[in-house]
Design an enzyme around this catalytic site. Structure first.
Site, PDB file in Angstrom:
ATOM      1  N   SER A  61     -42.844 -25.564 -48.579  1.00 44.56           N
ATOM      2  CA  SER A  61     -42.596 -25.951 -49.977  1.00 44.56           C
ATOM      3  C   SER A  61     -42.533 -24.774 -50.952  1.00 44.56           C
ATOM      4  O   SER A  61     -42.077 -24.963 -52.077  1.00 44.56           O
ATOM      5  CB  SER A  61     -43.652 -26.943 -50.449  1.00 44.56           C
ATOM      6  OG  SER A  61     -43.182 -28.244 -50.257  1.00 44.56           O
ATOM      7  N   LYS A  64     -39.292 -24.231 -52.433  1.00 42.17           N
ATOM      8  CA  LYS A  64     -38.793 -25.053 -53.554  1.00 42.17           C
ATOM      9  C   LYS A  64     -38.594 -24.179 -54.794  1.00 42.17           C
ATOM     10  O   LYS A  64     -37.738 -24.455 -55.626  1.00 42.17           O
ATOM     11  CB  LYS A  64     -39.750 -26.218 -53.826  1.00 42.17           C
ATOM     12  CG  LYS A  64     -39.717 -27.269 -52.692  1.00 42.17           C
ATOM     13  CD  LYS A  64     -40.724 -28.370 -52.891  1.00 42.17           C
ATOM     14  CE  LYS A  64     -40.508 -29.577 -51.999  1.00 42.17           C
ATOM     15  NZ  LYS A  64     -40.975 -29.474 -50.631  1.00 42.17           N
ATOM     16  N   TYR A 189     -31.624 -27.670 -47.101  1.00 39.92           N
ATOM     17  CA  TYR A 189     -33.031 -27.852 -47.456  1.00 39.92           C
ATOM     18  C   TYR A 189     -33.963 -27.451 -46.302  1.00 39.92           C
ATOM     19  O   TYR A 189     -34.929 -26.702 -46.488  1.00 39.92           O
ATOM     20  CB  TYR A 189     -33.267 -29.319 -47.872  1.00 39.92           C
ATOM     21  CG  TYR A 189     -34.716 -29.666 -48.059  1.00 39.92           C
ATOM     22  CD1 TYR A 189     -35.415 -29.271 -49.203  1.00 39.92           C
ATOM     23  CD2 TYR A 189     -35.428 -30.369 -47.078  1.00 39.92           C
ATOM     24  CE1 TYR A 189     -36.763 -29.568 -49.359  1.00 39.92           C
ATOM     25  CE2 TYR A 189     -36.770 -30.671 -47.234  1.00 39.92           C
ATOM     26  CZ  TYR A 189     -37.434 -30.276 -48.368  1.00 39.92           C
ATOM     27  OH  TYR A 189     -38.764 -30.560 -48.518  1.00 39.92           O
ATOM     28  N   TYR A 241     -49.070 -30.035 -55.075  1.00 38.70           N
ATOM     29  CA  TYR A 241     -49.051 -31.442 -54.687  1.00 38.70           C
ATOM     30  C   TYR A 241     -49.936 -32.265 -55.629  1.00 38.70           C
ATOM     31  O   TYR A 241     -50.014 -31.958 -56.820  1.00 38.70           O
ATOM     32  CB  TYR A 241     -49.496 -31.625 -53.220  1.00 38.70           C
ATOM     33  CG  TYR A 241     -48.807 -30.689 -52.245  1.00 38.70           C
ATOM     34  CD1 TYR A 241     -47.427 -30.681 -52.124  1.00 38.70           C
ATOM     35  CD2 TYR A 241     -49.519 -29.820 -51.446  1.00 38.70           C
ATOM     36  CE1 TYR A 241     -46.791 -29.836 -51.224  1.00 38.70           C
ATOM     37  CE2 TYR A 241     -48.888 -28.980 -50.539  1.00 38.70           C
ATOM     38  CZ  TYR A 241     -47.530 -28.993 -50.445  1.00 38.70           C
ATOM     39  OH  TYR A 241     -46.900 -28.167 -49.558  1.00 38.70           O
ATOM     40  N   VAL A 259     -46.764 -26.330 -46.649  1.00 34.33           N
ATOM     41  CA  VAL A 259     -47.517 -26.794 -45.483  1.00 34.33           C
ATOM     42  C   VAL A 259     -47.481 -25.795 -44.320  1.00 34.33           C
ATOM     43  O   VAL A 259     -48.143 -26.008 -43.309  1.00 34.33           O
ATOM     44  CB  VAL A 259     -47.083 -28.201 -45.003  1.00 34.33           C
ATOM     45  CG1 VAL A 259     -47.356 -29.262 -46.049  1.00 34.33           C
ATOM     46  CG2 VAL A 259     -45.626 -28.225 -44.573  1.00 34.33           C
TER      47      VAL A 259
HETATM   48  N1  GLU Z   1     -40.450 -28.860 -45.019  1.00 27.24           N
HETATM   49  C1  GLU Z   1     -41.508 -29.675 -45.514  1.00 27.24           C
HETATM   50  C2  GLU Z   1     -41.033 -31.089 -45.738  1.00 27.24           C
HETATM   51  O1  GLU Z   1     -39.996 -31.270 -46.282  1.00 27.24           O
HETATM   52  C3  GLU Z   1     -42.035 -29.078 -46.764  1.00 27.24           C
HETATM   53  C4  GLU Z   1     -43.258 -29.778 -47.208  1.00 27.24           C
HETATM   54  C5  GLU Z   1     -44.259 -28.891 -47.879  1.00 27.24           C
HETATM   55  O2  GLU Z   1     -44.454 -27.725 -47.589  1.00 27.24           O
HETATM   56  O3  GLU Z   1     -44.898 -29.476 -48.749  1.00 27.24           O
HETATM   57  O4  GLU Z   1     -41.666 -32.029 -45.370  1.00 27.24           O
END
Ligand code: GLU
Length: 305
Positions: A61, A64, A189, A241, A259
């Site tokens: 994430s 992002k 993504y 989160y 994660v």
């Molecule tokens: N690639 C993970 C997903 O899309 C990223 C989630 C994360 O790091 O919060 O589920």
């Protein structure tokens, strides 16, 4: 600085052995949970590290932030925020519920999966490969590693198991928040999530954001200041989160976790911070990373609040 990081490392290491790596992406479950690293990059571009700061892990994430910066570069603020909101949710990162209940059907913000997928659709290109090239090229500059690439195994693993993200994307397409081919958006993504980095590199990204978008090595403007303001504010409100509120209170640093076990922090006009340990708490944040951030925030008086 080195001593301060050593102390933070010692404090964080009390949590070694707690938590577990993410296993919903099978490849991530293989991570060595004894790995711990803390890096700080100052605004002169010097990086100080303690621990396993050369170990590579996937951004997950944290990407992002890179996706958002890339999309802002190509589509501008108006283009991006026509498809995604700026409000924190308090829901888990992969939650689907608000895509149905929110009257606009837009994802709430770019730091949750649905929002990041919507942001990805703003990155132009004839093919998903060309679109990912834009992300990769920019990531190489933002993390100061011209060799940076994505981890093919993690990408494959996530691609095979990413049905929840597919569901989010198809929901958004059904409600006309996004258009185009869902598998192509997800290829971009998932590859972005699989970008392979180390702790020093994420601290450098934090330092670019801390330095109003200017590279602390070389002085080039990498992100325009208004976009930095947008990114940092979203990191502050939505970056951890459904722990973002408590993190603001306890740490008070704009940050983004992933994660894969990384946390990237940007302390405006001070420094970038990277932490890495793949053992996560139930919300998906690195446990040792949270402890390290708490320690540094208090010891160096870094909270914005
Ligand atoms: N690639 C993970 C997903 O899309 C990223 C989630 C994360 O790091 O919060 O589920």
């Amino acid at each position: 600085m080195q001593n301060m990081i050593k102390e933070a490392y010692r404090y964080a290491s009390y949590s070694l052995g707690e938590g577990a790596p993410a296993d919903y992406i099978p490849e991530l479950a293989k991570a060595d949970t004894k790995r711990l690293a803390i890096s700080i990059t100052d605004l002169a571009g010097r990086t100080h590290s303690v621990g396993d700061s050369q170990v590579r892990f996937t951004m997950q994430s944290i990407s992002k932030v890179v996706l958002l910066a890339t999309a802002l570069r190509f589509a501008g603020f108006g283009g991006v925020f026509a498809r995604v909101g700026v409000e924190p949710t308090g829901d888990p990162f992969n939650s689907i519920i608000r895509l149905e209940t929110d009257s606009s059907n837009r994802p709430s913000n770019p730091m949750i999966n649905a929002g990041a997928i919507a942001v990805t659709t703003c990155i132009p290109g004839e093919t998903p490969g060309e679109r990912f090239e834009h992300v990769l090229e920019y990531a190489r500059a933002l993390l100061d590693n011209p060799e940076l690439d994505y981890d093919k195994e993690v990408y494959r693993s996530e691609s095979e198991t990413g049905d929840r993200n597919r569901a989010l994307a198809y929901m958004m397409r059904a409600s006309k928040v996004i258009d185009g081919a869902v598998p192509e958006h997800l290829e971009v993504y998932f590859k972005a999530c699989s970008l392979s980095v180390n702790c020093e590199e994420i601290s450098f990204l934090g330092a670019v954001l801390a330095n109003n978008g200017i590279s602390p090595r070389g002085g080039k403007m990498l992100i325009e200041p208004f976009h930095v303001k947008v990114i940092r504010s979203l990191m502050s409100t939505c970056g951890l989160y459904d722990y973002s509120g408590e993190f603001a209170l306890r740490v008070g640093i704009p940050a983004k976790s992933g994660v894969g076990g990384g946390i990237m922090g940007a302390v405006p006009s001070r420094m970038g911070i990277g932490t890495y340990c793949p053992a996560l708490d139930p919300k998906g944040n690195s446990l040792c990373g949270l402890r390290a951030m708490e320690y540094l925030s208090q010891a160096l008086n870094l909270s914005l609040f």
